[in-house]
Design a protein around this motif. Sequence first.
Motif, PDB file in Angstrom:
ATOM      1  N   PRO A   1     -56.061  43.396  32.727  1.00 17.49           N
ATOM      2  CA  PRO A   1     -57.233  43.009  31.938  1.00 17.49           C
ATOM      3  C   PRO A   1     -57.981  41.785  32.470  1.00 17.49           C
ATOM      4  O   PRO A   1     -59.189  41.659  32.244  1.00 17.49           O
ATOM      5  N   ALA A   2     -57.292  40.915  33.202  1.00 17.58           N
ATOM      6  CA  ALA A   2     -57.969  39.737  33.763  1.00 17.58           C
ATOM      7  C   ALA A   2     -59.031  40.127  34.782  1.00 17.58           C
ATOM      8  O   ALA A   2     -59.874  39.306  35.151  1.00 17.58           O
ATOM      9  N   LEU A   3     -59.027  41.397  35.239  1.00 18.21           N
ATOM     10  CA  LEU A   3     -60.040  41.875  36.184  1.00 18.21           C
ATOM     11  C   LEU A   3     -61.215  42.555  35.482  1.00 18.21           C
ATOM     12  O   LEU A   3     -62.156  42.991  36.135  1.00 18.21           O
ATOM     13  N   ASN A   4     -61.170  42.656  34.150  1.00 16.08           N
ATOM     14  CA  ASN A   4     -62.239  43.331  33.408  1.00 16.08           C
ATOM     15  C   ASN A   4     -63.569  42.598  33.543  1.00 16.08           C
ATOM     16  O   ASN A   4     -63.610  41.388  33.790  1.00 16.08           O
ATOM     17  N   SER A   5     -64.640  43.322  33.314  1.00 14.82           N
ATOM     18  CA  SER A   5     -65.983  42.745  33.387  1.00 14.82           C
ATOM     19  C   SER A   5     -66.264  41.861  32.171  1.00 14.82           C
ATOM     20  O   SER A   5     -65.864  42.183  31.057  1.00 14.82           O
TER      21      SER A   5
ATOM     22  N   ARG B   1     -70.222  36.820  28.361  1.00 14.92           N
ATOM     23  CA  ARG B   1     -70.030  35.609  29.174  1.00 14.92           C
ATOM     24  C   ARG B   1     -69.141  34.577  28.495  1.00 14.92           C
ATOM     25  O   ARG B   1     -68.527  33.748  29.168  1.00 14.92           O
ATOM     26  N   GLU B   2     -69.063  34.636  27.170  1.00 12.53           N
ATOM     27  CA  GLU B   2     -68.223  33.673  26.450  1.00 12.53           C
ATOM     28  C   GLU B   2     -66.745  33.860  26.781  1.00 12.53           C
ATOM     29  O   GLU B   2     -65.933  32.971  26.549  1.00 12.53           O
ATOM     30  N   GLU B   3     -66.367  34.998  27.342  1.00 12.83           N
ATOM     31  CA  GLU B   3     -64.978  35.270  27.698  1.00 12.83           C
ATOM     32  C   GLU B   3     -64.642  34.862  29.135  1.00 12.83           C
ATOM     33  O   GLU B   3     -63.472  34.886  29.532  1.00 12.83           O
ATOM     34  N   GLN B   4     -65.652  34.490  29.912  1.00  4.85           N
ATOM     35  CA  GLN B   4     -65.449  34.230  31.334  1.00  4.85           C
ATOM     36  C   GLN B   4     -64.414  33.143  31.606  1.00  4.85           C
ATOM     37  O   GLN B   4     -63.497  33.339  32.415  1.00  4.85           O
ATOM     38  N   GLU B   5     -64.535  32.012  30.959  1.00  4.52           N
ATOM     39  CA  GLU B   5     -63.653  30.887  31.277  1.00  4.52           C
ATOM     40  C   GLU B   5     -62.186  31.224  31.027  1.00  4.52           C
ATOM     41  O   GLU B   5     -61.329  31.002  31.893  1.00  4.52           O
TER      42      GLU B   5
ATOM     43  N   GLN C   1     -60.799  34.201  30.742  1.00  4.32           N
ATOM     44  CA  GLN C   1     -60.378  35.304  31.608  1.00  4.32           C
ATOM     45  C   GLN C   1     -60.115  34.826  33.031  1.00  4.32           C
ATOM     46  O   GLN C   1     -59.122  35.213  33.653  1.00  4.32           O
ATOM     47  N   MET C   2     -60.983  33.985  33.548  1.00  2.00           N
ATOM     48  CA  MET C   2     -60.783  33.487  34.909  1.00  2.00           C
ATOM     49  C   MET C   2     -59.545  32.597  34.994  1.00  2.00           C
ATOM     50  O   MET C   2     -58.841  32.599  36.008  1.00  2.00           O
ATOM     51  N   ALA C   3     -59.248  31.860  33.929  1.00  2.00           N
ATOM     52  CA  ALA C   3     -58.023  31.049  33.923  1.00  2.00           C
ATOM     53  C   ALA C   3     -56.793  31.956  33.997  1.00  2.00           C
ATOM     54  O   ALA C   3     -55.828  31.660  34.726  1.00  2.00           O
ATOM     55  N   THR C   4     -56.829  33.092  33.286  1.00  2.00           N
ATOM     56  CA  THR C   4     -55.724  34.053  33.329  1.00  2.00           C
ATOM     57  C   THR C   4     -55.597  34.648  34.728  1.00  2.00           C
ATOM     58  O   THR C   4     -54.491  34.780  35.263  1.00  2.00           O
ATOM     59  N   LEU C   5     -56.728  35.008  35.341  1.00  2.00           N
ATOM     60  CA  LEU C   5     -56.700  35.579  36.688  1.00  2.00           C
ATOM     61  C   LEU C   5     -56.168  34.557  37.688  1.00  2.00           C
ATOM     62  O   LEU C   5     -55.357  34.897  38.571  1.00  2.00           O
ATOM     63  N   ARG C   6     -56.561  33.303  37.556  1.00  2.00           N
ATOM     64  CA  ARG C   6     -56.073  32.276  38.477  1.00  2.00           C
ATOM     65  C   ARG C   6     -54.560  32.067  38.341  1.00  2.00           C
ATOM     66  O   ARG C   6     -53.866  31.847  39.332  1.00  2.00           O
TER      67      ARG C   6
ATOM     68  N   VAL D   1     -66.690  39.173  38.446  1.00  2.00           N
ATOM     69  CA  VAL D   1     -65.377  38.565  38.647  1.00  2.00           C
ATOM     70  C   VAL D   1     -65.248  38.056  40.084  1.00  2.00           C
ATOM     71  O   VAL D   1     -64.799  36.927  40.314  1.00  2.00           O
ATOM     72  N   VAL D   2     -65.653  38.880  41.051  1.00  2.00           N
ATOM     73  CA  VAL D   2     -65.595  38.453  42.462  1.00  2.00           C
ATOM     74  C   VAL D   2     -66.427  37.192  42.654  1.00  2.00           C
ATOM     75  O   VAL D   2     -65.982  36.218  43.277  1.00  2.00           O
ATOM     76  N   THR D   3     -67.633  37.183  42.098  1.00  4.44           N
ATOM     77  CA  THR D   3     -68.528  36.039  42.266  1.00  4.44           C
ATOM     78  C   THR D   3     -67.973  34.794  41.588  1.00  4.44           C
ATOM     79  O   THR D   3     -68.008  33.693  42.158  1.00  4.44           O
TER      80      THR D   3
END
Length: 195
Positions: free
Chosen positions: A117-121, A126-130, A132-137, A158-160
């Motif tokens: 799910p951390a790779l989801n769009s 946009r409010e979920e970005q921070e 989600q990116m912390a989970t991916l990191r 996500v790539v960007t």
Amino acid sequence: MPRAVRRRSLVAMLAAGVIASSASPGWAATPETVDPKGLILLMRHAEAPGVGDPPNFQLRDCATQRNLDADGREQARRAGDLLRKIAGRPAAVHSSQWCRCLETARLLDAGPVRELPALNSFFERREEQEAQMATLRRFLAGLPADGAPVVLVTHQVVVTALTGVFPASAEAVLLRANGTGAPAVEGRIKLEGSR
């Protein structure tokens, strides 16, 4: 293998129909010479016409989503041919839960596909970005530097957000696991004709 040597050996994939671009455009190698240890291929899904998702989008109903077209499916297969040469062995493949990413990941035929799910769009959330990116990191920080290759199939946003790269469809950013949430960027691969 010294980092400079690894970099030079990463990306001469022109013979495979791929254009390599990075800060070091003079790399010269073949996919067979890439060191697969700790390699992370962060890939945007293959061609799926349109932008975003329809208003009736439902995660588990592909009929409500933007999906790969015939060109996208062929693009995913060609990308898989290349990724299998680079990885040299089955890879751990993780995908966004969106249908276009899951189909891309399966068509790569690079290894069993697991949803992440951390790779989801978050294109329309946009409010979920921070968070989600912390989970991916955190996920990336847990990948061993000497581990098997990992393929992550995701979305442009996500790539960007992770790398600053705005990828074309089926383009991959090559990363190297380093025990942190910010793996080293080593290059990019883009199939000819990708948009």
